[in-house]
Scaffold this motif. Structure first.
Motif, short mmCIF file in Angstrom:
data_model
loop_
_atom_site.label_atom_id
_atom_site.label_comp_id
_atom_site.label_asym_id
_atom_site.label_seq_id
_atom_site.Cartn_x
_atom_site.Cartn_y
_atom_site.Cartn_z
N VAL A 1 0.85 -1.20 0.00
CA VAL A 1 0.00 0.00 0.00
C VAL A 1 0.88 1.25 0.00
N ASN A 2 0.34 2.39 -0.48
CA ASN A 2 1.11 3.64 -0.51
C ASN A 2 0.88 4.41 0.79
N PRO A 3 1.63 5.52 1.05
CA PRO A 3 1.53 6.25 2.33
C PRO A 3 0.12 6.70 2.68
N SER A 4 -0.63 7.23 1.72
CA SER A 4 -1.97 7.72 2.01
C SER A 4 -2.93 6.59 2.38
N VAL A 5 -2.83 5.46 1.66
CA VAL A 5 -3.69 4.31 1.96
C VAL A 5 -3.34 3.76 3.33
N LEU A 6 -2.04 3.70 3.67
CA LEU A 6 -1.61 3.22 4.98
C LEU A 6 -2.22 4.08 6.08
N GLN A 7 -2.12 5.40 5.95
CA GLN A 7 -2.66 6.29 6.97
C GLN A 7 -4.19 6.21 7.02
N LEU A 8 -4.82 6.03 5.87
CA LEU A 8 -6.28 5.88 5.83
C LEU A 8 -6.71 4.63 6.60
N LEU A 9 -6.01 3.51 6.38
CA LEU A 9 -6.33 2.27 7.08
C LEU A 9 -6.06 2.39 8.58
N GLN A 10 -4.94 3.04 8.94
CA GLN A 10 -4.60 3.22 10.35
C GLN A 10 -5.69 3.97 11.09
N ASN A 11 -6.18 5.04 10.48
CA ASN A 11 -7.18 5.87 11.14
C ASN A 11 -8.58 5.29 11.06
N SER A 12 -8.91 4.67 9.95
CA SER A 12 -10.25 4.07 9.80
C SER A 12 -10.44 2.91 10.77
N ALA A 13 -9.35 2.20 11.08
CA ALA A 13 -9.45 1.08 12.02
C ALA A 13 -9.84 1.56 13.41
N ASN A 14 -9.66 2.85 13.69
CA ASN A 14 -10.00 3.40 15.01
C ASN A 14 -11.45 3.86 15.11
N LEU A 15 -12.22 3.69 14.04
CA LEU A 15 -13.62 4.14 14.06
C LEU A 15 -14.45 3.54 15.21
N PRO A 16 -14.24 2.26 15.60
CA PRO A 16 -15.01 1.74 16.74
C PRO A 16 -14.79 2.53 18.02
N MET A 17 -13.65 3.21 18.14
CA MET A 17 -13.37 4.00 19.34
C MET A 17 -14.35 5.16 19.48
N VAL A 18 -14.89 5.63 18.34
CA VAL A 18 -15.79 6.78 18.37
C VAL A 18 -17.11 6.44 19.06
N ALA A 19 -17.48 5.17 19.04
CA ALA A 19 -18.76 4.75 19.64
C ALA A 19 -18.63 4.45 21.13
N LYS A 20 -17.53 4.86 21.75
CA LYS A 20 -17.32 4.57 23.17
C LYS A 20 -18.45 5.06 24.08
N PRO A 21 -19.07 6.22 23.80
CA PRO A 21 -20.17 6.63 24.68
C PRO A 21 -21.30 5.60 24.74
N ILE A 22 -21.55 4.92 23.60
CA ILE A 22 -22.59 3.89 23.59
C ILE A 22 -22.19 2.75 24.51
N TYR A 23 -20.92 2.30 24.38
CA TYR A 23 -20.44 1.21 25.25
C TYR A 23 -20.49 1.65 26.71
N GLY A 24 -20.15 2.93 26.96
CA GLY A 24 -20.14 3.43 28.32
C GLY A 24 -21.52 3.45 28.94
N VAL A 25 -22.50 3.93 28.19
CA VAL A 25 -23.88 3.97 28.68
C VAL A 25 -24.39 2.56 28.93
N VAL A 26 -24.12 1.65 27.99
CA VAL A 26 -24.57 0.27 28.13
C VAL A 26 -23.91 -0.39 29.35
N SER A 27 -22.60 -0.18 29.54
CA SER A 27 -21.91 -0.81 30.68
C SER A 27 -22.37 -0.21 32.01
#
Length: 435
Positions: free
Chosen positions: A42-68
């Motif tokens: 992969v090229n530099p931009s695709v690498l950084q895109l994959l690195q950051n997109s993989a962190n998308l589940p972290m954005v839903a932490k408030p849902i996990y927090g409320v549920v827990s």
């Protein structure tokens, strides 16, 4: 008394091991970076895109927090989530380890990385909630945030040190297998712990229905309307989101242009983790009573200095002064990468003090979610910046210009640090109102 002591020891063990494993996640992620660039090309931009997109589940932490906070399993609402998150990570990394031996696609790898980070985010939400709840106990007050910070840093040190060695000696795929087994061990250890033995403070009455979740959403909404909390979180998020980081470009520059090998890059990350560990020790011993606003502003200014230093590095200034590229990468690059996280320790302590009882999981999850989203936005802006300055696999001539823009963006948030709540100022305002 002995019961409290036993609970404190179990909390330290559960959180110490849990945060160590989460810190050790740098081990498979270093392998993933090399696997993406060396095996999947992969090229530099695709690498950084994959690195950051993989962190998308972290954005839903408030849902996990409320549920827990609201949904209990067998009378427990923290430990089961830690076990579930650890199991998700084990399954995803072990799947990647076996799939990597065949022709795995970028899409399949991305989906498993997302699943892994979903598990990690669930674990982090439950762990952060325990830190906030247990931090109210006298036996653990003040020291628990720095304790788990040091445990995470220690995991990061070993993960990155062993990661570079494993990639060079065996293969990047070996890191996936080892971490998958470690996450499986965390799952097995966690399911043996009963939450009652931790002696956590009493929370709202357990409720598995929608009423409990609605109540916690309402509580979170009320807490976030407090200016001292909302403005502080807004500054923390904006101070990261406004900065277009060029991590993927720097990784390519170091490995493909400068030919820095995996072991040296791993040791560089170890230096950064050692700096994080020392920061935890220094904070716990000497800076706990210092204003979080002053500390966070000082860290932001230090980040700006390091980004300017990276600019000089890319322009070859240090090389002309006789400093080898490998020396700079070893002692400076790793520290800059972790500096962005230094702000989290004093900020977490501030939020723990401001957080009302019963809303710990929800609020800390929202905070971590806001920070995670800020890092994702920062990474995406970095991709846009790299494209704007025309950085490619073969042409890094615009890289220095991109770093100059990044340095300016780091400085901008220092203008409105008054958004960060200052407890001394808050106390003075309250005393004036009483008068």
């Amino acid at each position: 008394m002995s019961s409290d002591g036993g609970g404190s020891r179990r909390i330290r063990w559960l959180l110490g091991f849990g945060f160590f494993v989460q810190g050790f996640r740098g081990f498979p992620w270093l392998g993933a970076n090399f696997f993406l660039t060396d095996e999947l090309r992969v090229n530099p931009s695709v690498l950084q895109l994959l690195q950051n997109s993989a962190n998308l589940p972290m954005v839903a932490k408030p849902i996990y927090g409320v549920v827990s906070d609201a949904v209990y399993f067998f009378g427990q609402h923290r430990v089961p989530y830690i076990a579930f998150g650890a199991l998700l990570q084990a399954v995803s990394w072990l799947a990647i380890a076996f799939l990597a031996r065949s022709n795995v696609s970028i899409l399949a790898l991305s989906l498993y990385l997302l699943l892994s980070n979903l598990g990690a985010s669930v674990v982090e939400v439950a762990n952060d909630a325990i830190v906030a709840e247990a931090g109210k106990q006298k036996s653990l007050s003040g020291e628990l945030p720095s304790f788990v910070w040091m445990a995470s840093s220690l995991g990061g040190i070993l993960g990155n040190l062993l990661g570079g060695i494993a990639i060079k000696t065996f293969s990047s795929q070996s890191t996936f297998l080892v971490f998958g087994l470690l996450a499986l061990l965390q799952f097995l250890v966690t399911i043996t712990i009963r939450e009652k033995s931790l002696n956590l403070p009493e929370n709202h009455s357990p409720s598995g229905g929608g009423g409990g979740i609605k109540s916690h959403v309402s509580d979170l909404s009320r807490v976030l309307r407090k200016p001292e909390i909302s403005y502080s979180i807004a500054w923390m998020a904006l101070s990261t989101a406004l900065v277009p980081v060029l991590t993927g470009t720097m990784f390519f520059y170091q490995t493909k242009i400068l030919n820095i090998d995996a072991s040296l890059l791993g040791i560089s990350k170890v230096v950064g983790q050692v700096a994080m560990l020392l920061w935890g020790v220094v904070y716990n011993r000497w800076l706990k009573t210092t204003s979080p606003r002053k500390l966070i502003a000082a860290i932001q200014g230090t980040i700006a200095v390091f980004v300017v230093s990276d600019l000089l590095f890319v322009r070859g200034v240090y090389r002309d002064l006789g400093v080898a590229d490998s020396v700079y990468v070893l002692f400076v690059s790793g520290i800059l990468e972790t500096l962005f996280y230094f702000k989290n320790l004093p900020f977490t302590v501030l939020m723990t003090r401001l957080c009302p009882r019963g809303c710990e999981g929800s609020l800390m999850a929202f905070v971590m979610s806001a920070i995670a989203l800020a890092f994702i936005v920062s990474g995406y802006l970095g991709i846009v910046l790299a494209s704007f300055v025309e950085v490619t696999v073969d042409d890094h001539s615009g890289f220095a210009g991109g770093l100059a823009v990044e340095a300016v963006c780091v400085v901008v948030p220092l203008v409105f640090t008054s958004w960060i709540y200052d407890e001394k100022e808050g106390a003075e305002e309250k005393s004036k109102k009483k008068e």
